[in-house]
Scaffold this motif. Structure first.
Motif, PDB file in Angstrom:
ATOM      1  N   ARG A  59       0.833  -1.204   0.000  1.00 25.07           N
ATOM      2  CA  ARG A  59       0.000   0.000   0.000  1.00 25.07           C
ATOM      3  C   ARG A  59       0.869   1.256   0.000  1.00 25.07           C
ATOM      4  N   ALA A  60       1.940   1.242   0.795  1.00 26.63           N
ATOM      5  CA  ALA A  60       2.835   2.407   0.850  1.00 26.63           C
ATOM      6  C   ALA A  60       3.547   2.608  -0.484  1.00 26.63           C
ATOM      7  N   VAL A  61       4.010   1.523  -1.089  1.00 26.14           N
ATOM      8  CA  VAL A  61       4.668   1.617  -2.396  1.00 26.14           C
ATOM      9  C   VAL A  61       3.696   2.181  -3.427  1.00 26.14           C
ATOM     10  N   ALA A  62       2.459   1.682  -3.414  1.00 27.92           N
ATOM     11  CA  ALA A  62       1.460   2.172  -4.371  1.00 27.92           C
ATOM     12  C   ALA A  62       1.180   3.654  -4.160  1.00 27.92           C
ATOM     13  N   LEU A  95      -2.475  -0.354  -7.101  1.00 24.55           N
ATOM     14  CA  LEU A  95      -2.391   0.867  -7.904  1.00 24.55           C
ATOM     15  C   LEU A  95      -3.770   1.374  -8.313  1.00 24.55           C
ATOM     16  N   ALA A  96      -4.710   0.476  -8.525  1.00 21.97           N
ATOM     17  CA  ALA A  96      -6.060   0.871  -8.950  1.00 21.97           C
ATOM     18  C   ALA A  96      -6.927   1.327  -7.789  1.00 21.97           C
ATOM     19  N   VAL A  97      -6.371   1.338  -6.583  1.00 25.47           N
ATOM     20  CA  VAL A  97      -7.093   1.756  -5.384  1.00 25.47           C
ATOM     21  C   VAL A  97      -6.390   2.979  -4.801  1.00 25.47           C
ATOM     22  N   GLY A  98      -7.120   4.057  -4.570  1.00 24.56           N
ATOM     23  CA  GLY A  98      -6.529   5.254  -3.981  1.00 24.56           C
ATOM     24  C   GLY A  98      -6.126   5.028  -2.533  1.00 24.56           C
ATOM     25  N   HIS A  99      -4.995   5.630  -2.134  1.00 26.68           N
ATOM     26  CA  HIS A  99      -4.498   5.451  -0.776  1.00 26.68           C
ATOM     27  C   HIS A  99      -4.305   6.806  -0.106  1.00 26.68           C
ATOM     28  N   ASN A 100      -4.984   7.005   1.008  1.00 27.80           N
ATOM     29  CA  ASN A 100      -4.818   8.213   1.824  1.00 27.80           C
ATOM     30  C   ASN A 100      -4.984   9.495   1.019  1.00 27.80           C
ATOM     31  N   GLY A 101      -5.982   9.514   0.146  1.00 22.65           N
ATOM     32  CA  GLY A 101      -6.272  10.698  -0.633  1.00 22.65           C
ATOM     33  C   GLY A 101      -5.558  10.772  -1.967  1.00 22.65           C
ATOM     34  N   ALA A 102      -4.621   9.874  -2.226  1.00 27.82           N
ATOM     35  CA  ALA A 102      -3.943   9.838  -3.530  1.00 27.82           C
ATOM     36  C   ALA A 102      -4.849   9.174  -4.558  1.00 27.82           C
ATOM     37  N   LEU A 370       5.871   7.803   4.301  1.00 28.89           N
ATOM     38  CA  LEU A 370       6.120   6.958   3.130  1.00 28.89           C
ATOM     39  C   LEU A 370       7.601   6.629   2.952  1.00 28.89           C
ATOM     40  N   ASN A 371       8.465   7.283   3.705  1.00 29.84           N
ATOM     41  CA  ASN A 371       9.894   7.015   3.563  1.00 29.84           C
ATOM     42  C   ASN A 371      10.268   5.614   4.019  1.00 29.84           C
ATOM     43  N   GLY A 372       9.389   4.970   4.755  1.00 28.73           N
ATOM     44  CA  GLY A 372       9.656   3.611   5.197  1.00 28.73           C
ATOM     45  C   GLY A 372       9.178   2.540   4.237  1.00 28.73           C
ATOM     46  N   ALA A 373       8.613   2.940   3.098  1.00 33.26           N
ATOM     47  CA  ALA A 373       8.142   1.950   2.130  1.00 33.26           C
ATOM     48  C   ALA A 373       9.287   1.092   1.607  1.00 33.26           C
ATOM     49  N   SER A 374      10.461   1.701   1.490  1.00 32.22           N
ATOM     50  CA  SER A 374      11.654   1.022   0.987  1.00 32.22           C
ATOM     51  C   SER A 374      12.859   1.774   1.525  1.00 32.22           C
ATOM     52  N   ASP A 375      14.040   1.155   1.456  1.00 30.83           N
ATOM     53  CA  ASP A 375      15.245   1.891   1.812  1.00 30.83           C
ATOM     54  C   ASP A 375      15.748   2.736   0.637  1.00 30.83           C
ATOM     55  N   HIS A 376      15.023   2.695  -0.473  1.00 32.55           N
ATOM     56  CA  HIS A 376      15.299   3.553  -1.631  1.00 32.55           C
ATOM     57  C   HIS A 376      14.131   4.519  -1.819  1.00 32.55           C
ATOM     58  N   HIS A 377      14.378   5.561  -2.591  1.00 38.80           N
ATOM     59  CA  HIS A 377      13.356   6.557  -2.878  1.00 38.80           C
ATOM     60  C   HIS A 377      13.140   6.652  -4.387  1.00 38.80           C
TER      61      HIS A 377
END
Length: 385
Positions: A59-62, A95-102, A370-377
């Protein structure tokens, strides 16, 4: 090549009926790369996680993707599942589902194909006296497809060239790893191993993306980290030469042969974008000196120098190795261990086309969650095509 084609067809067929708007004249297109860390410890786990809408990391990545809205996106460290089932599940359930207003985002086209990670070589490549471990695979991995790649696109993808099977020994002047405990040079791998070893730890893909009547070649890869080895620096050497691959490819070198048997590099004048987690910083980290510069100084490459204030703040507050870095923290794309190597610039989107704007998504404030979604940005570049 047949495997790659079948994977592309399977991933694309689901949405082939969806139309992509035609563009009249020059268009601004956003290309991005994101090492999303959507890898799992065992085969089948990622597909299971993505088959429901409940995976917190996915969900965070999306949401990261939805807030940056790239038109063409390379995802590194996305476990490969034959037939594209994991890709379809990620598009459908996340991706087809909005997350936190996105807002939701749709990618009618996708490409995925087999990679070398976890593919048994039958050889003792890590020289531990045993065969069959993750270090003996053609690319380090616990199972075939771990740490794979996928490209998502709003524009059609043409006939892809893959270089999964390209042999390291077929690169002129390759950095053959040397065992410093023996007198013979370049002997970490036996002659028989060296003759079979593949260059790509995952794969190298040349994807022709059709944008507004123009073909842009997305050159996608994910070289091995230049660490987790010994004084022979076998991973550092491999990282260097995996990076060099694209530098030679866009320069028109003719030693390449893809998985379908077609020879040669990129045709002169063809527009391209080199993208991916290269695991090499121009100034800091463990890579072979100037490994990243091979791309930054390659013919036709424009470095848009994406950055973020968030990376500067992170380097300052985390301290550790970051305090001794030579390179500006503004350009960092990965949040690694504070002790070593610190935060680095390792993710790149390098076009031959004119960049309009670029950035690293390293948010502060409310979106810093969202910075915790991955160790990369995620890194993006807007191009005039």
């Amino acid at each position: 090549m047949k495997r790659a084609v079948l994977a592309a067809v399977a991933a694309t067929a689901v949405t082939a009926s969806l139309a992509v708007p035609a563009s009249a004249g020059p268009a601004t297109v956003r290309l991005a790369t994101f090492n999303a860390s959507l890898n799992r410890a065992a085969e089948g786990e990622l597909l299971a996680d993505l088959s429901t809408p409940d995976d917190e990391q996915a969900r965070a990545v999306a949401e990261v993707v939805q807030r940056n809205r790239p038109d063409v996106l390379l995802l590194n460290e996305f476990d490969h599942v034959p037939g594209g089932a994991a890709v379809d599940a990620f598009r459908r359930n996340y991706l087809a589902v909005g997350h936190n207003g996105a807002e939701p985002i749709d990618y009618p086209y996708a490409y995925t194909a087999p990679v070398n990670t976890g593919v048994p070589s039958g050889m003792d490549l890590d020289n531990d006296g045993r065969t069959g471990g993750p270090g003996d695979a053609f690319g380090f991995g616990q199972f075939p497809g771990q740490y794979g790649m996928v490209v998502l696109s709003k524009y059609p993808i043409g006939q892809v060239r893959t270089f999964q099977d390209f042999r390291w020994a077929d690169m002129p002047g390759a950095l053959r790893p040397d065992d410093p405990a023996t007198p013979e040079p370049g002997d970490w791998y036996s002659p028989q191993e060296w003759a079979q070893l593949r260059l790509s730890s995952k794969s190298h893909w040349d994807l022709p993306v059709e944008v507004g009547g123009r073909t842009v070649h997305l050159l996608a890869s994910h070289p091995t980290p230049p660490s987790f080895d010994g004084p022979e620096d076998r991973n550092g050497a491999r990282n260097h030469d995996e990076i060099r691959f694209w530098a030679d490819y866009v320069a028109g070198a003719d030693y390449f042969r893809d998985d379908a048997g077609r020879a040669g590099g990129l045709e002169p004048g063809e527009p391209f974008v080199i993208a991916g987690d290269q695991n090499a910083d121009p100034e800091d980290g463990d890579s072979v000196d100037r490994a990243a510069d091979q791309l930054l100084r390659a013919p036709g490459v424009i470095d848009p120098k994406p950055g973020s204030v968030g990376a500067v703040e992170a380097a300052r507050t985390q301290g550790g190795a970051n305090a001794d870095h030579r390179g500006p923290a503004y350009f960092d794309t990965a949040d690694f261990s504070d002790e070593s190597p610190g935060n680095l610039r390792v993710d790149y989107v390098l076009p031959s086309l004119v960049p309009v704007r670029s950035a690293v998504f390293w948010p502060r404030g409310e979106l810093s969650r969202l910075n915790g979604a991955s160790d990369h940005h995620l890194v993006w570049v807007d191009l005039l095509v």
